[in-house]
Design an enzyme around this catalytic site. Structure first.
Site, PDB file in Angstrom:
ATOM      1  N   GLY A  47       0.821  -1.193   0.000  1.00 28.93           N
ATOM      2  CA  GLY A  47       0.000   0.000   0.000  1.00 28.93           C
ATOM      3  C   GLY A  47       0.863   1.254   0.000  1.00 28.93           C
ATOM      4  N   GLU A  59      21.528  -5.597 -21.677  1.00 26.29           N
ATOM      5  CA  GLU A  59      22.006  -6.851 -22.285  1.00 26.29           C
ATOM      6  C   GLU A  59      20.979  -7.391 -23.285  1.00 26.29           C
ATOM      7  OE1 GLU A  59      24.520  -9.420 -20.310  1.00 26.29           O
ATOM      8  OE2 GLU A  59      24.908  -8.098 -18.607  1.00 26.29           O
TER       9      GLU A  59
END
Lengths: 250, 379, 322
Positions: free
Chosen positions: B339, B363
């Site tokens: 939350g 990558e």
């Protein structure tokens, strides 16, 4: 000299353990070398690094899974290991008799044992093994200094601490403060693979029957009130005192 | 027979890495992230323990660990902090082309010194104007006598500027496209080499990321890996391997998201009971767990293929894409479970999301990975 | 016969000795036999006299060789008497010294050791006990497989026995060998001298790193402990930092306490610490970090700065007394 370190493998202190009708369920729990045993291995290494020519042997009595803890001791720097392998559980007194046979055969000068086990919460193994070997012992040891044929230690006593001098061979059990154990480095982990790990069976040491049987294990924590007392410090303090007086504890 | 168990040594390595993450990385990760500073001390400690540059072969004095060991380490360290792990990962990335294409003499010359203290390698492929389209690179290599002269710049280089050596990809003949590229080792301190640290990253802020600038940088032709023309192939073969640790790091992040969420959900109460009693939360936890477990097995499988010397392009692309995607979801759901607390830096989960975003990008973006996978199906 | 080894200090029985008598009585109900006490020391007359008010038979070993605790001399004395008197059970306090020699006694008698137990019962043939394991998170019931049995009893669990009889005291001689005396006891460093022993304290005040430094102990913890006649404990972090001596540490590697009320002040509540105090009857936590795990095991928590709350608490206690 020859130094033997007794190794145990125990649940990681932060591991969540569960209790079932059959006892404690350790499935999925991470096991580690007992932190109190690490102090012992570290101390042995420091003795050697101080210039004493020493062979360091890790000895363990326990199930197959203990191998990993033994490998940790080897990776920290122990030279070789002996694993008295059994899936049976024994009480510390019986363990001491079995281990004494292994230690006796190796003709060691110094035995380092963890001060208190993190699984059985027992502090008996060191003293019991000393008795089985006919050696003196010091427990809760925070400082250790060796001379040619004696060990001078500082250890925790009933009130405060005291200095003891013990003739060798002797058993020393560890206490926090003895040292700060090193990590086994990756190169040493790889080297440990090639070190000798000798396996013994109970038959090799004459077998044993446990003197204690565990009938029941349960996780029994007190229900706590978890009451947060609000207010400024003075109000909170007054309310706290009132509650403690109601509980009749102050 | 399939064996899913780790060896004793692998478990030891795992527990060393886990301990290191717990004792050293986790307590410090937030402050390096906040300050965007390079954790030199942590890298030095990692080097001392042997966690850095683990793939350097035994023949030149290294440990010569396999890919499986590397991913085991990756998961644990990334559990602590992906940004810090990327420093180590990027160094292995810089070493890999030298292992793949370097001669024995080059391996000895370049890799042995890396073992001597906390020294890093870097991999310089991406450029300001192109990333995934490596064949379009603008960095130029010119031959002069027995030297190569480099001009241009390389972008988003992890460890760029602090690495002792950089494997640099450049084009010596743009018309030949892929066949006109080469890979060459440029050592730190070479005249004409400079760098600019990149500030303001969303996540992985402990990694030192820089633009490398080459202005008439002269290096011996003896530093060329393989032959001129091999550059692109070397880069692709390298990434085929090194995206597996990216997958492993993602698994580490997802596992962290899970652990943080499990413990928060057990403590946080709503409507009179812990929120982990609500199915909405339970489903989220279960989904994260499904992701962690499945991504780890795909990662291990790809690592196994590398170690066994089997083709692994497809498996590593699947691992990287899948693991970084589930890790992104895991971090995202961890914030949801937390939350409002998940949205502030006091709890570690917002950092997981910021960090993991990069795993979907570097990558080879996940889009490129999907192309790679698709190519194995259609070509 | 059930043999009780009574600890004493300065001519008085320790509280743990009075607890042992209660423990022995609860065991006697099932195991049968008589109760007998044993006092060991250099000059045991006064302590033996106190014990004879609790038990009909008291053995007293008074010898300069016992002026200091040594595991092997105590082992020799207790094992010899237990054998001579054919004891079915030997009860020893689970103090540091008790834990140190009770395993030796068990070995010497070839007896099972029930270690650090919190309750005892017997069906006449065996002894069953409960004790804690897994860092005090688990309560287990264990059974000795034979008699005699050596039992170390956790302090602060059994009630204190009241004086009820006028027993006899018998002096006993134990021949010691040179080997029994081979460990030399040197310099001692006393713990906080005037204060009640931690294991015996019914109120324990523990300071953690949140106390801020050694001066925090002087300014906050000590005055509160004085006001409550409490024992002082500390956490591993505090001991590691050198603020307080090891002897005060509570937790896995330190002492285990179970007082009526335990105050954890500026203590975060690591699992290793909890294992040393989670059996306390009432736990109070004061910490400025609302997420500190200690609040999960606390009965009463105050979220606030110890520097403000602790002095207020001391004032409130003193005000409530007047």
């Amino acid at each position: 000299m020859k130094i033997i370190c007794i190794i145990k493998q125990v649940p990681d202190a932060e591991a969540r353990i569960r209790s079932t009708a059959a006892g404690i369920d350790l499935e999925g729990v991470t096991f580690v070398i007992d932190g109190m045993d690490e102090y012992g291995v570290e101390q042995a290494l420091r003795i050697r690094e101080s210039g004493v020519e020493a062979e360091i042997i890790a000895v363990a009595l326990g199930p197959k899974r203990y191998e990993e803890a033994i490998r940790t001791a080897l990776a920290m720097g122990a030279d070789r290991a002996i694993h008295l392998e059994t899936e049976e559980a024994f009480d510390p007194i019986t363990q001491a008799k079995l281990l004494a046979k292994v230690v006796g055969e190796e003709a060691a000068d110094l035995l380092l044992v963890g001060g208190k086990e993190a699984d059985w919460d027992s502090a008996a193994l060191g003293a019991a093994t000393a008795e089985a070997l006919g050696w003196p012992h010091s427990d809760w040891t925070t400082e250790l200094e060796l001379t040619a044929n004696s060990a001078k230690v500082t250890h925790d006593a009933d009130e405060g601490s005291e200095v003891l001098t013990l003739p060798l061979p002797a058993v020393i059990t560890t206490q926090q403060g003895l040292n700060e154990p090193r990590y086994p480095t990756l190169p040493n982990i790889m080297k440990a693979k090639r070190k000798e790990l000798k396996k013994l069976s109970l038959d090799d040491v004459g077998g044993a029957v446990s003197k204690i049987v565990i009938l029941k294990q349960e996780i029994q924590t007190r229900e706590r009130l978890n009451k947060i007392i609000e207010g400024d410090p003075m109000e909170a303090a007054q309310q706290l005192v009132k509650l403690l007086q109601q509980d009749k504890v102050i | 027979m399939i064996d899913f168990s780790l060896s004793d040594e692998q478990r030891q390595i795992q527990s060393l890495a886990r301990q290191f993450a717990k004792d050293v990385i986790i307590p410090n990760a937030a402050s390096y992230d906040r300050e965007e500073s390079y954790p030199a001390e942590i890298v030095a400690q990692a080097a001392e323990l042997g966690l850095l540059n683990t793939i350097i072969p035994e023949t030149v004095g290294g440990l010569g660990l396999g890919m499986l060991e590397e991913v085991i380490i990756a998961e644990e360290l990334a559990y602590g902090c992906m940004g810090i792990y990327t420093i180590l990962m990027a160094s292995e990335l810089g070493i890999t082309p030298i292992l793949l294409a370097g001669s024995k003499e080059q391996q000895e010359r370049f890799l042995s010194p890396l073992l001597d203290g906390p020294k890093l390698a870097a991999f310089a492929l991406s450029e300001p104007d192109n990333g995934s389209d490596a064949a379009a690179m603008k960095t130029r290599a010119r031959f002069e006598g027995d030297e190569v002269i480099l001009n241009g710049s390389k972008m988003w280089i992890s460890n760029g500027g602090i690495a002792d050596l950089n494997v640099v990809f450049a084009s010596f003949d743009p018309e030949k496209k892929h066949q006109g590229t080469l890979a060459v080792v440029v050592e730190k301190g070479t005249p004409g080499l400079s760098h600019q640290k990149i500030h303001g990253k969303l996540g992985q802020r402990a990694t030192y990321t820089a633009e490398l600038i080459f202005e008439d940088v002269r290096v011996p032709a003896a530093n060329i890996l393989g032959e001129p023309g091999d550059g692109f192939r070397i880069a692709m073969q390298t990434l085929d391997k090194t995206r597996i640790p990216v997958a492993a790091g993602s698994v580490g992040i997802a596992r962290r998201a899970l652990d943080e969420s499990v413990s928060y959900a057990a403590e946080r109460k709503a409507f009179g009971k812990p929120i982990n009693r609500f199915q909405a939360i339970q489903f989220k936890l279960a989904d994260i767990k499904i992701g962690v477990e499945t991504a780890r097995w795909q990662t291990y499988y790809a690592a196994y293929l590398v170690d066994a010397g089997l083709p692994h392009t497809q498996a590593s692309a699947i691992a990287k894409t899948y693991a970084s995607d589930i890790a992104f979801d895991a971090a995202n759901e961890a914030i949801q479970i937390h939350g409002g607390y998940g949205y502030v830096a006091e709890y570690p989960v917002e950092k997981l999301l910021r960090d993991v975003k990069l795993n979907q990008i570097y990558e080879g973006t996940n889009e490129i990975q999907r192309l790679v996978i698709a190519r194995t199906l259609t070509d | 016969m059930i043999l009780i080894v009574a600890e004493h200090k300065d001519g008085h029985l320790r509280k743990s000795a009075l607890e042992l008598v209660s423990a022995a009585k609860s065991l006697q109900a099932g195991l049968g036999g008589d109760l007998a006490g044993l006092v060991i020391g250099h000059d045991t007359q006064a302590a033996a006299g106190e014990l004879a008010k609790l038990l009909d038979t008291v053995y007293s070993i008074s010898d300069a060789a016992f002026s200091e605790f040594r595991a092997e001399t105590y082992t020799a004395a207790v094992a010899q008497l237990a054998q001579e008197k054919n004891a079915k059970a030997v009860l020893i306090s689970a103090s540091r010294s008790g834990l140190s020699y009770s395993p030796r006694v068990a070995l010497r008698l070839d007896a099972p050791l029930l270690e650090d137990v919190s309750s005892l019962e017997s069906n006449g043939n065996t002894v069953t006990a409960t004790r804690f394991s897994y860092l005090a998170r688990v309560t287990e019931t264990v059974q000795a497989q034979s008699l005699p049995v050596v039992i170390s009893v956790k302090p602060n669990i059994y009630p204190v026995a009241e004086a009820a009889v006028n027993g006899s005291i018998e002096a006993v001689d134990v021949p010691l060998t040179e080997q029994d005396k081979r460990v030399q006891v040197g310099e001692k460093v006393a713990a906080s001298s005037e204060r009640v022993a931690l294991e015996e304290a019914s109120i324990v005040i523990t300071g953690g790193r949140g106390v801020g430094g050694p001066e925090g102990f002087d300014n906050l913890i000590e005055p509160l402990a004085d006001a409550l006649s409490a024992g002082i404990g500390s956490t591993r972090a505090v001991v590691d930092a050198g603020w307080r001596p090891y002897g005060e540490q509570i937790g896995q590697t330190g002492k285990t306490v179970a007082p009526d009320v335990y105050f954890a002040l500026g203590v975060s509540g690591a699992v290793q610490h909890l294992s040393g105090m989670n059996r306390s009857k009432v736990i109070v936590a004061i910490n400025k970090d609302p997420d500190a795990p200690i609040f999960k095991v606390a009965d009463y928590g105050v979220i606030g700065d110890v520097n403000a709350v602790v002095p207020a608490l001391k004032d409130a206690i003193e005000a409530a007394r007047n």
